[in-house]
Design a protein around this motif. Structure first.
Motif, PDB file in Angstrom:
ATOM      1  N   SER A  55       0.830  -1.194   0.000  1.00 48.23           N
ATOM      2  CA  SER A  55       0.000   0.000   0.000  1.00 48.23           C
ATOM      3  C   SER A  55       0.868   1.248   0.000  1.00 48.23           C
ATOM      4  O   SER A  55       1.978   1.255   0.519  1.00 48.23           O
ATOM      5  CB  SER A  55      -0.899   0.005   1.241  1.00 48.23           C
ATOM      6  OG  SER A  55      -0.109   0.194   2.394  1.00 48.23           O
ATOM      7  N   ILE A  56       0.359   2.283  -0.644  1.00 52.84           N
ATOM      8  CA  ILE A  56       1.023   3.585  -0.642  1.00 52.84           C
ATOM      9  C   ILE A  56      -0.012   4.576  -0.132  1.00 52.84           C
ATOM     10  O   ILE A  56      -1.062   4.760  -0.757  1.00 52.84           O
ATOM     11  CB  ILE A  56       1.464   3.987  -2.060  1.00 52.84           C
ATOM     12  CG1 ILE A  56       2.383   2.923  -2.666  1.00 52.84           C
ATOM     13  CG2 ILE A  56       2.144   5.340  -2.043  1.00 52.84           C
ATOM     14  CD1 ILE A  56       2.676   3.148  -4.133  1.00 52.84           C
ATOM     15  N   VAL A  57       0.250   5.166   1.007  1.00 54.90           N
ATOM     16  CA  VAL A  57      -0.684   6.156   1.538  1.00 54.90           C
ATOM     17  C   VAL A  57       0.033   7.494   1.593  1.00 54.90           C
ATOM     18  O   VAL A  57       1.105   7.615   2.191  1.00 54.90           O
ATOM     19  CB  VAL A  57      -1.196   5.753   2.936  1.00 54.90           C
ATOM     20  CG1 VAL A  57      -2.128   6.825   3.483  1.00 54.90           C
ATOM     21  CG2 VAL A  57      -1.904   4.417   2.876  1.00 54.90           C
ATOM     22  N   PHE A  58      -0.546   8.479   0.911  1.00 53.52           N
ATOM     23  CA  PHE A  58       0.065   9.799   0.875  1.00 53.52           C
ATOM     24  C   PHE A  58      -0.935  10.812   1.414  1.00 53.52           C
ATOM     25  O   PHE A  58      -2.011  10.992   0.842  1.00 53.52           O
ATOM     26  CB  PHE A  58       0.451  10.152  -0.566  1.00 53.52           C
ATOM     27  CG  PHE A  58       0.957  11.554  -0.721  1.00 53.52           C
ATOM     28  CD1 PHE A  58       2.270  11.863  -0.399  1.00 53.52           C
ATOM     29  CD2 PHE A  58       0.118  12.569  -1.166  1.00 53.52           C
ATOM     30  CE1 PHE A  58       2.740  13.160  -0.536  1.00 53.52           C
ATOM     31  CE2 PHE A  58       0.593  13.863  -1.298  1.00 53.52           C
ATOM     32  CZ  PHE A  58       1.899  14.152  -0.982  1.00 53.52           C
ATOM     33  N   GLY A  59      -0.612  11.429   2.566  1.00 56.75           N
ATOM     34  CA  GLY A  59      -1.504  12.425   3.159  1.00 56.75           C
ATOM     35  C   GLY A  59      -2.917  11.918   3.328  1.00 56.75           C
ATOM     36  O   GLY A  59      -3.876  12.652   3.096  1.00 56.75           O
TER      37      GLY A  59
ATOM     38  N   MET B  11       2.438  16.048  -5.090  1.00 56.46           N
ATOM     39  CA  MET B  11       3.772  15.463  -5.219  1.00 56.46           C
ATOM     40  C   MET B  11       4.276  15.829  -6.601  1.00 56.46           C
ATOM     41  O   MET B  11       3.546  15.692  -7.576  1.00 56.46           O
ATOM     42  CB  MET B  11       3.760  13.932  -5.184  1.00 56.46           C
ATOM     43  CG  MET B  11       2.667  13.265  -4.447  1.00 56.46           C
ATOM     44  SD  MET B  11       3.021  11.504  -4.433  1.00 56.46           S
ATOM     45  CE  MET B  11       1.517  10.841  -5.060  1.00 56.46           C
ATOM     46  N   SER B  12       5.498  16.276  -6.686  1.00 59.70           N
ATOM     47  CA  SER B  12       6.014  16.495  -8.031  1.00 59.70           C
ATOM     48  C   SER B  12       7.416  15.941  -8.132  1.00 59.70           C
ATOM     49  O   SER B  12       8.024  15.576  -7.143  1.00 59.70           O
ATOM     50  CB  SER B  12       5.961  17.954  -8.433  1.00 59.70           C
ATOM     51  OG  SER B  12       6.440  18.742  -7.409  1.00 59.70           O
TER      52      SER B  12
ATOM     53  N   ALA C  65       5.953  24.904  -8.537  1.00 56.27           N
ATOM     54  CA  ALA C  65       5.002  25.976  -8.813  1.00 56.27           C
ATOM     55  C   ALA C  65       3.711  25.813  -8.026  1.00 56.27           C
ATOM     56  O   ALA C  65       3.095  26.795  -7.615  1.00 56.27           O
ATOM     57  CB  ALA C  65       4.712  26.025 -10.311  1.00 56.27           C
ATOM     58  N   CYS C  66       3.288  24.592  -7.796  1.00 55.82           N
ATOM     59  CA  CYS C  66       2.025  24.383  -7.088  1.00 55.82           C
ATOM     60  C   CYS C  66       2.223  24.125  -5.604  1.00 55.82           C
ATOM     61  O   CYS C  66       1.322  23.597  -4.943  1.00 55.82           O
ATOM     62  CB  CYS C  66       1.259  23.238  -7.743  1.00 55.82           C
ATOM     63  SG  CYS C  66       0.829  23.600  -9.423  1.00 55.82           S
ATOM     64  N   ARG C  67       3.388  24.434  -5.104  1.00 57.14           N
ATOM     65  CA  ARG C  67       3.707  24.229  -3.693  1.00 57.14           C
ATOM     66  C   ARG C  67       3.353  22.818  -3.233  1.00 57.14           C
ATOM     67  O   ARG C  67       2.490  22.612  -2.378  1.00 57.14           O
ATOM     68  CB  ARG C  67       2.971  25.246  -2.822  1.00 57.14           C
ATOM     69  CG  ARG C  67       3.356  26.665  -3.160  1.00 57.14           C
ATOM     70  CD  ARG C  67       2.948  27.641  -2.073  1.00 57.14           C
ATOM     71  NE  ARG C  67       3.822  28.808  -2.129  1.00 57.14           N
ATOM     72  CZ  ARG C  67       4.815  28.999  -1.271  1.00 57.14           C
ATOM     73  NH1 ARG C  67       5.048  28.127  -0.324  1.00 57.14           N
ATOM     74  NH2 ARG C  67       5.572  30.064  -1.369  1.00 57.14           N
ATOM     75  N   PRO C  68       3.992  21.810  -3.819  1.00 58.16           N
ATOM     76  CA  PRO C  68       3.670  20.440  -3.425  1.00 58.16           C
ATOM     77  C   PRO C  68       4.171  20.137  -2.015  1.00 58.16           C
ATOM     78  O   PRO C  68       5.007  20.870  -1.482  1.00 58.16           O
ATOM     79  CB  PRO C  68       4.447  19.602  -4.453  1.00 58.16           C
ATOM     80  CG  PRO C  68       5.599  20.451  -4.815  1.00 58.16           C
ATOM     81  CD  PRO C  68       5.119  21.862  -4.769  1.00 58.16           C
ATOM     82  N   GLN C  69       3.653  19.076  -1.434  1.00 59.35           N
ATOM     83  CA  GLN C  69       4.114  18.683  -0.103  1.00 59.35           C
ATOM     84  C   GLN C  69       5.289  17.734  -0.182  1.00 59.35           C
ATOM     85  O   GLN C  69       6.023  17.564   0.773  1.00 59.35           O
ATOM     86  CB  GLN C  69       2.976  17.995   0.660  1.00 59.35           C
ATOM     87  CG  GLN C  69       1.827  18.919   0.908  1.00 59.35           C
ATOM     88  CD  GLN C  69       0.816  18.271   1.810  1.00 59.35           C
ATOM     89  OE1 GLN C  69       1.150  17.821   2.893  1.00 59.35           O
ATOM     90  NE2 GLN C  69      -0.415  18.193   1.344  1.00 59.35           N
TER      91      GLN C  69
END
Lengths: 560, 295
Positions: A69-73, A93-94, A171-175
């Motif tokens: 599993s991959i859980v992001f935020g 995420m970028s 540019a989109c202020r990723p986390q």
């Protein structure tokens, strides 16, 4: 402990290939907290890039997430639909890719490309996008952002392109920012600038960073924690200080040993019981072998002349190894092509083994008797082997052309050469694409030494290799030098590797030698500002507790 | 995987390896398998056609003219009572021969010119380039018509005409493929090994630019067949009563209005099938000659 921003559990990625299913990533657990910088270190084929592709769900068609599993935020990435994913990608995420030039659209102005991603994610409107894009260009420290906004990727240097890619990614202020080998192919000084920028921007924005690299030194300088991967599995995961103070897994230990340090000798790169270690014995240095006198190569018309190599003079003695160090575009490759007689100089003299070879045109030199005494090991072992020829045929070629040998003698010579470079005999009939990088490098070296040259030019011979393979190849080159009494001209951008093999080093900048001297002296007391800048930019792993006589953990070196 | 390759590196394994690779290419892409099957069929028809057919393709029979397809005459008979099936099968050899020879000439001459132009650049490149542009500037079929009309109405001239109009494609392709490889690492390495220019071009660069040319050859074959048939359709080149698809379509066209469709349709179908086969074959052929696919 707080809930991590990214939590990967038991991730397994499989690829369907012609020879059945291949598991590229096996049961990998990774978690990253907000604001943390995690490094994934591994050699080619370790599955480090595949892990990041799985995380963004941008695997090839043949690949699939088989398990885990991959859980992001709080979002389950593994089960998310394509719409959710495209919302996440770029915005939350970028990613920064390896080759910045390939990652940018070549026919669109860079400013527009930054706007595109912001408009796509609804963070800017057509009206205010331009202003925001220029702000981003400022944030990545691009001078004259107003003008650069209209620039096309081909007008910018590699480092500048990577800054643009970073601007697009941020540019989109990723986390979370995933940087996949962000500085491979960039010069060391540019690498330092780019990495410093990434770390600074990440700290400013409280952003987590996942740095994927093959360079342990780079990871050590910029990461909080390091995960070491081998063959799709995590072998070790620890904070930088702990990892370098006491590496647990044998693979980590081997990797650390193979990474050149400021004080290591070439034999130190391999374990003490490895028979491939080069002896430290050196042949005495003899009379001058190659004398270069005011060598010039100019391109362009007389009115608009560019001098790639400007008035270069040096002497290389028999049995001596000379390093030529400089960043891309400094003229070191042009110099080597002229000495190799693949390129005709504009003016100047080249005296090799007592005769002036600059007067013989490059075309005629192909079948000149001295051709066999002047050979070269190329930068990219893959590119330098004919893909349709077997290893044997490639090694034979120089002997067939320049030596009169019958079939039997040829076979014997090839076997001797293969043994000398440590290439197993059964690999001789394979094609380049069936060989690993290290094996291809050996084929290239065997071909270069086939005619027992006096001077071997090494053009970044290990730049395309993994560190553990580099360690073996450097030791091989050191041993061969003693066995065959060759002189080396070692061309590289990496002072750290050059010093392992060379007695003297020349530093080249913009076609001129700015500093020259015995290796140890040049490295310990550089007199020219450019040499100092080069030395400072090399990322070094912190000294290893076991290799020096101290058991206390060393503070991590955050910036050198 | 490793055991497989190390076991197959022996000399006697070369053929078996090729067969295995061939089987892989076939099963990987069923379209290629269909194309290869059709290709084999066409080759058999071309080689053994005259012995396989039930009737003499030239024998006329005034008692059974313009008969519709039946068990006796699968494709019917024409206005002279000749068996259309026999004629269609026997015609394969001539049409294929014209196409193969024309494409072979075009390939050899075109790729040699192109490779030299790409390797040396400069004036060689400019002169070859302009020459090829001149050929391309003509409507190609009209140029072929002109060549045959001027040089004389023979099969050889059809072959030369078809070869000339195909030249530029090979020349251009070879030029590009060679030019991108001119500075490759293995070319530099070959220079250091004491290879002269022509050796480098012939043994290092040229073999490596073959895979894309294979596709071109295959596509071109279909086109060359169509071209040869087209020329004889308008009455150039092959003359009656020789069985040839183009002439048969031309002759049969007169009878379509009166309802005897089989005279034109069957040779037309054969023509279409041949062109279709060669077009499909291209990709499979590339996979077959590319060593990188052979793992």
């Amino acid at each position: 402990m707080a809930i991590p921003l990214l939590d990967i559990r038991d991730l397994t990625v499989e690829f369907a290939t012609r020879n059945g299913t291949v598991t590229a990533v096996k049961k990998v657990d990774i978690s990253i907290n907000k604001g943390e910088t995690l490094g994934i270190v591994g050699e080619s084929g370790s599955g480090k890039s595949v892990t990041s592709y799985a995380l963004l769900r941008i695997l090839d068609r043949a690949g699939r997430i088989a398990d885990g599993s991959i859980v992001f935020g709080g979002v389950d990435v593994g089960g998310a639909d394509e719409r959710t994913m495209s919302e996440l990608r770029g915005r939350e995420m970028s990613m920064i890719f390896q080759n910045p030039r390939a990652a940018l659209n070549p026919i669109r102005a860079v400013g527009r490309q930054i706007e595109d991603v912001m408009i796509q994610h609804g963070l800017a409107t057509r009206g205010n996008a331009r202003g925001k894009a220029i702000k981003m260009l400022q944030a990545v420290r691009i001078r004259d952002p107003e003008q650069r906004y209209h620039a096309y990727p081909f007008e910018l240097s590699g480092g500048m392109c990577q800054r643009i890619v970073i601007a697009i990614a941020l540019a989109c202020r990723p986390q979370l920012l995933i940087a996949d080998e962000p500085t491979t192919g960039l010069d060391v000084t540019t690498q330092k600038a780019v990495m410093d920028l990434i770390v600074e921007l990440a700290a400013e924005r409280q952003m987590a960073t996942l740095l994927i690299t093959h360079d342990l030194g780079l990871a050590a300088c910029y990461c909080d924690r390091i995960v070491v991967m081998e063959k799709g599995e995590i072998v070790e995961s620890a904070a930088v200080e702990t990892l370098f103070a006491s590496p647990q897994h044998p693979y980590t230990q081997r990797l650390m040993r193979a990474t050149p340090r400021l004080d290591s000798q070439v034999a130190d790169l391999l374990p003490a019981d490895d028979e491939r270690r080069a002896s430290t014995k050196r042949q005495p240095i003899g009379p001058p072998l190659l004398e270069v006198d005011s060598l010039v190569k100019a391109f362009g018309s007389a009115a608009n002349e560019v001098r790639a190599v400007d008035n270069l003079s040096f002497t290389l003695h028999e049995g001596e190894s000379l390093g030529l160090v400089g960043e891309s575009g400094c003229g070191k490759s042009t110099t080597s092509a002229m000495i190799m007689r693949l390129l005709d100089p504009t003016s100047g003299a080249l005296t090799f083994a007592g005769s002036d070879i600059a007067v013989i045109s490059a075309k005629q030199f192909a079948h000149h008797p001295l051709r066999s005494k002047l050979q070269m090991v190329f930068q990219d072992p893959t590119d330098s082997l004919n893909p349709r020829w077997s290893a044997r045929r490639s090694i034979e070629d120089p002997m067939r052309r320049l030596d009169q040998l019958n079939r039997q003698e040829l076979n014997t010579r090839v076997s001797v050469l293969a043994e000398r470079v440590g290439l197993p005999a059964h690999l001789l009939d394979r094609f380049p694409h069936q060989l690993s990088g290290g094996q291809k490098a050996r084929v290239g070296i065997a071909r270069a030494i086939a005619l027992e040259p006096k001077l071997l030019i090494l053009d970044e011979p290990t730049a395309a290799l993994d560190v553990s393979v580099q360690a073996v190849v450097l030791n091989l080159l050191a041993s061969l030098r003693e066995q065959l009494n060759m002189s080396y001209l070692f061309i590289s951008h990496d002072l750290n590797v050059v010093r392992l093999l060379c007695d003297r080093v020349m530093v080249m900048q913009a076609g001129k030698i700015v500093e020259e001297g015995p290796t140890e002296k040049l490295l310990s007391e550089p007199s020219h500002a450019y040499t100092r800048a080069l030395l400072n930019a090399i990322p070094h792993p912190p000294a290893q507790a076991s290799s020096i006589h101290s058991s206390s953990a060393h503070p991590p070196v955050t910036a050198l | 995987m490793t055991t497989l390759t190390s076991a197959s590196t022996t000399k006697e394994g070369a053929l078996r390896r090729f067969v295995r690779h061939l089987l892989y290419v076939m099963t990987d892409n069923p379209v290629t398998a269909v194309a290869f099957a059709l290709f084999v069929l066409i080759v058999i028809a071309a080689l053994f056609g005259p012995w396989l057919v039930p009737y003499n393709p030239l024998a006329t029979d005034s008692s059974s003219t313009l008969q519709a397809p039946s068990w006796q005459h699968w494709f019917g008979t024409d206005h002279l009572g000749r068996d259309v099936f026999s004629r269609v099968v026997v015609a394969t050899r001539l049409d294929l021969m014209i196409a193969v020879t024309a494409v072979a000439i075009a390939f050899v001459v075109g790729s040699t010119l192109g490779a030299i132009a790409g390797f040396y650049g400069g004036w060689t490149d400019r002169i070859t380039g302009r020459l090829m542009d001149t050929i391309m500037a003509f409507p190609l079929f009209v140029l072929a018509m002109g060549i045959v009309a001027a040089a004389g109405n023979t099969i050889e001239n059809i072959i030369y005409a078809t070869a000339i109009i195909n030249l530029p494609f090979y020349a251009r392709m070879a030029r590009t493929e060679v030019a991108v490889r001119r500075q490759a690492g293995y070319v530099q390495a070959a220079r250091l090994s004491g290879n002269r220019d022509w050796r480098i071009l012939a043994f290092q660069i040229f073999p490596n630019s073959l895979p894309p040319m294979m596709v071109q050859i295959s596509l071109n074959m279909g086109w060359a067949i169509l071209n040869a048939a087209g020329l004889s359709f308008i009455g150039l080149g092959v003359s009656p009563p020789t069985p040839e698809w183009g002439i048969m379509v031309a002759e049969g066209a007169n009878y379509i209005v009166s309802g005897q469709w089989w005279l034109a349709v069957f040779p037309g179908l054969a023509l279409m099938l041949a062109v279709f086969t060669f077009n499909l074959l291209g990709d499979g052929l590339r996979d077959l000659v590319d060593p990188l696919r052979r793992t």
